[in-house]
Each structure stands twice: as C-alpha cells, then as structure tokens.
Design a protein around this motif. Structure first.
Motif, PDB file in Angstrom:
ATOM      1  N   ILE A  66       9.839   7.333   3.667  1.00  0.00           N
ATOM      2  CA  ILE A  66       8.786   7.554   4.661  1.00  0.00           C
ATOM      3  C   ILE A  66       7.434   7.800   4.004  1.00  0.00           C
ATOM      4  N   GLU A  67       7.434   8.431   2.842  1.00  0.00           N
ATOM      5  CA  GLU A  67       6.160   8.790   2.202  1.00  0.00           C
ATOM      6  C   GLU A  67       5.241   7.597   1.969  1.00  0.00           C
ATOM      7  N   PRO A  68       5.736   6.444   1.463  1.00  0.00           N
ATOM      8  CA  PRO A  68       4.831   5.302   1.289  1.00  0.00           C
ATOM      9  C   PRO A  68       4.239   4.798   2.605  1.00  0.00           C
ATOM     10  N   LEU A  69       4.943   4.984   3.720  1.00  0.00           N
ATOM     11  CA  LEU A  69       4.423   4.543   5.013  1.00  0.00           C
ATOM     12  C   LEU A  69       3.177   5.327   5.415  1.00  0.00           C
ATOM     13  N   MET A  70       3.112   6.589   4.982  1.00  0.00           N
ATOM     14  CA  MET A  70       1.952   7.400   5.304  1.00  0.00           C
ATOM     15  C   MET A  70       0.700   6.886   4.587  1.00  0.00           C
ATOM     16  N   GLU A  71       0.870   6.440   3.356  1.00  0.00           N
ATOM     17  CA  GLU A  71      -0.274   5.985   2.568  1.00  0.00           C
ATOM     18  C   GLU A  71      -0.624   4.524   2.840  1.00  0.00           C
ATOM     19  N   ASN A  72       0.388   3.705   3.042  1.00  0.00           N
ATOM     20  CA  ASN A  72       0.147   2.271   3.246  1.00  0.00           C
ATOM     21  C   ASN A  72       1.084   1.757   4.334  1.00  0.00           C
ATOM     22  N   PRO A  73       0.801   2.055   5.604  1.00  0.00           N
ATOM     23  CA  PRO A  73       1.725   1.679   6.689  1.00  0.00           C
ATOM     24  C   PRO A  73       1.785   0.174   6.875  1.00  0.00           C
ATOM     25  N   PRO A  74       2.974  -0.367   7.187  1.00  0.00           N
ATOM     26  CA  PRO A  74       3.087  -1.803   7.454  1.00  0.00           C
ATOM     27  C   PRO A  74       2.368  -2.179   8.742  1.00  0.00           C
ATOM     28  N   VAL A  75       2.113  -3.471   8.902  1.00  0.00           N
ATOM     29  CA  VAL A  75       1.306  -3.957  10.025  1.00  0.00           C
ATOM     30  C   VAL A  75       1.932  -3.579  11.363  1.00  0.00           C
ATOM     31  N   HIS A  76       3.263  -3.695  11.477  1.00  0.00           N
ATOM     32  CA  HIS A  76       3.891  -3.475  12.773  1.00  0.00           C
ATOM     33  C   HIS A  76       3.827  -2.016  13.218  1.00  0.00           C
ATOM     34  N   LEU A  77       3.433  -1.095  12.310  1.00  0.00           N
ATOM     35  CA  LEU A  77       3.312   0.308  12.689  1.00  0.00           C
ATOM     36  C   LEU A  77       1.886   0.706  13.040  1.00  0.00           C
ATOM     37  N   ILE A  78       0.901  -0.154  12.726  1.00  0.00           N
ATOM     38  CA  ILE A  78      -0.493   0.194  13.001  1.00  0.00           C
ATOM     39  C   ILE A  78      -1.175  -0.783  13.938  1.00  0.00           C
ATOM     40  N   SER A  79      -0.518  -1.916  14.245  1.00  0.00           N
ATOM     41  CA  SER A  79      -1.123  -2.871  15.166  1.00  0.00           C
ATOM     42  C   SER A  79      -1.068  -2.323  16.588  1.00  0.00           C
ATOM     43  N   SER A  80      -1.977  -2.778  17.428  1.00  0.00           N
ATOM     44  CA  SER A  80      -2.065  -2.287  18.797  1.00  0.00           C
ATOM     45  C   SER A  80      -0.894  -2.792  19.627  1.00  0.00           C
ATOM     46  N   PRO A  81      -0.534  -2.095  20.708  1.00  0.00           N
ATOM     47  CA  PRO A  81       0.565  -2.544  21.569  1.00  0.00           C
ATOM     48  C   PRO A  81       0.342  -3.947  22.124  1.00  0.00           C
TER      49      PRO A  81
END
Length: 272
Positions: free
Chosen positions: A172-187
């Motif tokens: 989970i830690e790397p997701l906090m620093e560099n989240p993948p596209v599907h976790l930060i893209s808009s709905p």
C-alpha cells in the motif's frame, strides 16, 4: 648453525572421523496405517499416520477411523498440505486460467490459504515456504485485485501476524506516493467499470492522502526562509522605538521620516 624446520603432524586418515547426524528413518514411514484427509472438494488424500503424528495440532482432529475432515480447505490447498507432509517441500497443482494473470492469481490465492493453514496448525516450515510463494506471486498481480483475494483467502487475518501486516503495508505504501491511474482518475473517466468495496475504500484513502499532501506542500513561490510572495512581511518591534507613520511631503509623495536614536539620558556623563 643448524637449520630449524617446522614440523606439522598430519592426522591419520583412519583415525580421523567427523560425526554426521543421520536423520534417515530406521523404517519406512510409508508403511502401516494411513489417515484419510477430506477437503472441501476433490477426492480424499491419504497420509501415513507416522508422518501426520509429527503435527499434533492437526493429527489430534483425527477420528476413530483415522479420517480427518478439513472441509473448510479447498482441494488444491489440500494438495499443498499433503505434499508438504510427504516431502517437506511446497508444491501446488497446475493453476487454472486462460491468461498469465488469471493463473498467477489462482496460484497466489492457494499460497495465501496454505499460509493461513500453516499458521493455524503450527506448521512453521510450511509457513516459511508459503511466505516465499506469496511474495513471488504477488509481484505480478494488481494491488486492488491482490487485496480482494487476501480478504477471501485469509479471513479473518489474526492480529498477531506482524509479517503479513508488514507485507500488506509494503504493497500500500507505494500507492500513497505514486497512485496508479485507476485510483486517481475521476468517476466519469471510469464509467462502466466496477470496483469492489475494498477497492473503493483504497481509492478514498489515496485521494485523502493526495489532498493532504497538497495542503502540506509549500508553494513553489516560497523562499527557503519560508516567506512566500504576496504575504505581508512581519514587522518586528525595534529597541529604537516605534516605527514612524508615513507622511506626505509638499508634492504628495509618501515618505517615512528616519527615527531619532535615543541619546543618553540626563546625567549619563556626570561623574561622581
């Protein structure tokens, strides 16, 4: 003067012997009675009682007819268990799936179940082997899918499992620093796609952390002293007295008169 030579006495081969512990059994453990293990699916598997007796926490569940019912364990994980009893090593059946990802995911789920069983029945060597498989297979699986599989295969995880806690933390830690596209893209950009409850929760955590980072990060226009452009400069009172108020001169320009330094008070130079 005579020549002095060092003499070393070499050990005599026939008197030199290294004691090696021989762990081979006196008789074959594959003879005699067998326990029949029943799993959630697939045919029952058999294990010599002599081998199963090494693991008292598991063998104590054997019934009078030497049957052991483990219906909460799937058959593919049961194979891992029996193979370990017979060889002391780890092996799973050929995973099912049409793609590399599907096969890796199926094998990963088996390794997590084997790890959970090893901890439950205190099979320390199998626990270590399963850890290696979890780490190896987990590299090829997206984190959100991997976490969903963990929830299904190791539920509920025990609180006294620091290795598994740290393993999930490392994912989970790397997701906090560099989240993948599907976790930060808009709905709107993900219209038609589905997420599990765990995936939605993970996405919310990543969004909250990203927002918090933006608030905490200093503006690019700030100097190393912490003073940012557009911010009023703090006025620090001086020992020379208050700063004089600005005034207008004869032609309307704003001027600030210089402060008069305080001289020595009366009698400062009087000699006694």
């Amino acid at each position: 003067m005579g020549e002095c030579k060092d003499t070393i006495s070499a050990p005599i081969a026939e008197n030199y012997h290294v004691e090696v512990v021989d762990s081979r059994p006196d008789s074959s453990p594959y003879t005699g009675s067998h326990a029949i293990l029943h799993f959630g699916d697939g045919p029952p598997l058999s294990v010599p009682i002599a081998l199963l007796d090494k693991y008292s926490k598991l063998s104590s569940h054997c019934e009078w007819d030497m049957s052991l019912h483990l219906e909460d364990i799937p058959g593919d994980t049961g194979h891992v268990l029996v193979y370990y009893f017979l060889t002391g090593m780890y092996q799973c059946l050929r995973p099912k799936g049409t793609s590399f990802l599907e096969k890796s995911a199926a094998e990963f789920g088996t390794s997590v179940r084997a790890y959970a069983i090893a901890r439950e029945y205190e099979l320390s060597a199998l626990e270590t082997l399963a850890k290696g498989e979890i780490e190896r297979l987990g590299r090829d699986i997206p984190v959100t899918q991997l976490l969903d599989m963990v929830m299904n295969a190791y539920s509920p995880p025990t609180a006294d499992d620091p290795w598994f806690h740290n393993y999930l933390k490392s994912l989970i830690e790397p997701l906090m620093e560099n989240p993948p596209v599907h976790l930060i893209s808009s709905p709107a950009e993900q219209s038609g796609q589905t997420l599990s409850v765990l995936g939605i929760l993970l996405r919310a955590i990543v969004e909250l952390w990203s927002e918090k980072k933006r608030v905490l990060q200093p503006s690019p226009s700030c100097s190393v002293t912490g003073q940012c452009q557009g911010e009023p400069t703090a006025i620090i009172p001086s020992e020379e007295g208050p700063i004089p108020e600005p005034e207008l001169d004869e032609i309307g320009n704003l001027v600030v008169k210089s402060r008069k330094k305080k001289g020595p008070g009366p009698g400062a130079f009087n000699r006694t």
